[in-house]
Design an enzyme around this catalytic site. Structure first.
Site, PDB file in Angstrom:
ATOM      1  N   ASP A  68       0.826  -1.205   0.000  1.00  0.00           N
ATOM      2  CA  ASP A  68       0.000   0.000   0.000  1.00  0.00           C
ATOM      3  C   ASP A  68       0.863   1.259   0.000  1.00  0.00           C
ATOM      4  O   ASP A  68       2.091   1.184   0.112  1.00  0.00           O
ATOM      5  CB  ASP A  68      -0.957  -0.002   1.209  1.00  0.00           C
ATOM      6  CG  ASP A  68      -0.281  -0.462   2.511  1.00  0.00           C
ATOM      7  OD1 ASP A  68       0.963  -0.405   2.587  1.00  0.00           O
ATOM      8  OD2 ASP A  68      -0.993  -0.858   3.445  1.00  0.00           O
ATOM      9  N   GLU A 144      -9.599  -1.592   5.312  1.00  0.00           N
ATOM     10  CA  GLU A 144     -10.275  -1.318   6.571  1.00  0.00           C
ATOM     11  C   GLU A 144     -11.553  -2.162   6.663  1.00  0.00           C
ATOM     12  O   GLU A 144     -12.001  -2.726   5.664  1.00  0.00           O
ATOM     13  CB  GLU A 144     -10.608   0.185   6.654  1.00  0.00           C
ATOM     14  CG  GLU A 144      -9.380   1.110   6.585  1.00  0.00           C
ATOM     15  CD  GLU A 144      -8.541   1.107   7.867  1.00  0.00           C
ATOM     16  OE1 GLU A 144      -8.545   0.106   8.608  1.00  0.00           O
ATOM     17  OE2 GLU A 144      -7.837   2.122   8.111  1.00  0.00           O
TER      18      GLU A 144
END
Ligand code: PGA
Length: 261
Positions: A68, A144
């Site tokens: 990421d 998330e």
């Protein structure tokens, strides 16, 4: 089920996971490593750098893909994951910089940065070993809670908890970017081997949820239960809320000699 290995400290976890990497690179000199950032994998990168130097392992053809990146940090910002991967992994190990990919978090072209990264991963033949940390909210990569198990690399909004957790790397919480670009859970699940590391009491709930909790998009780490080859290396504190801990210890102590991690 993931294989759970409980070790006494981060250094032992680093050495064990470094051995997995060394075995892989000896077998496949142009192996594709899936690189995580954060505090957790540092023990692995340190141990691996030491092993590479000790045995004179040729890592010049090793390829890497970061999980990421933050969106919108200026190029060269010390906390961009491109900078972190360069500082913590590429330089100490002596990897070839041109072979290391990080999602492009620059605002210019952000709309196609996800699909571009997926294309590069596919062209490389996929990830051999994906290193993972886990967030206190259960995220892996920056997926998330609520992230689809089928998700691909895309832009996500960080939770307030993740921004608080990561504020230690920035001058203040307000400086932590709001958005990130992360490999999806679907992307991560395509890696051939998942290696999840977690240390400390603060990760105990996230580890228990990932390993034993219901498989649910509400708990992204639980995606590892869908993977045929996942290894979870934890210290005692991070293992402390696992219900079946006695069995994991027993299975590891009685692991057939021919089986590797
Ligand atoms: P940490 O982060 O290794 O810095 O605890 C893990 C994560 O957020 O995935």
């Amino acid at each position: 089920m993931a294989e759970i290995v409980v070790v006494s400290d981060q250094q032992s976890a680093g050495e064990l996971s470094a051995q997995i990497m060394v075995d892989l690179i000896e077998r496949t000199p142009d192996a594709v490593l899936g690189l995580a950032t954060g505090s957790t994998p540092l023990a692995l990168y340190r141990a691996l750098a030491a092993r590479v130097a000790d045995i004179g392992l040729d890592v010049s053809r090793v390829r890497g893909f970061a999980l990421d990146e933050y969106v919108g940090l200026p190029e060269g910002h010390p906390e961009s994951y491109r900078s972190v991967i360069t500082r913590e992994v590429v330089e100490p190990l002596g990897l070839t910089p041109a072979l290391i990919h990080v999602p492009n978090g620059s605002l210019d072209g952000i709309e196609h940065a996800g699909p571009d990264y997926e294309e590069a991963l596919t062209a490389a033949g996929g990830v051999d070993v994906q290193v993972l940390g886990i967030g206190t909210d259960g995220h892996i990569g920056f997926n998330e809670p609520g992230s689809s198990f089928a998700s691909a690399t895309r832009v996500k909004t960080l939770t307030e908890q993740t921004r608080r957790d990561n504020a230690r790397f920035f001058a203040s919480e307000a400086d932590v970017p709001m958005h990130c670009i992360t490999q999806g859970l679907g992307t991560i699940l395509r890696a051939r081997h998942l290696l999840l590391l977690a240390f400390g009491e603060g990760k105990a709930d996230a580890v228990a949820g990932a390993v034993e909790g219901p498989v649910s998009a509400s708990n992204p780490g639980s995606a590892i239960q869908l993977h045929p080859h996942a290894t979870v290396i934890v210290d005692e504190a991070a293992a402390s809320r696992l219900q079946n801990l006695a069995y994991y210890r027993y299975a590891y102590a009685n692991k057939p000699a021919w089986q590797t991690l």
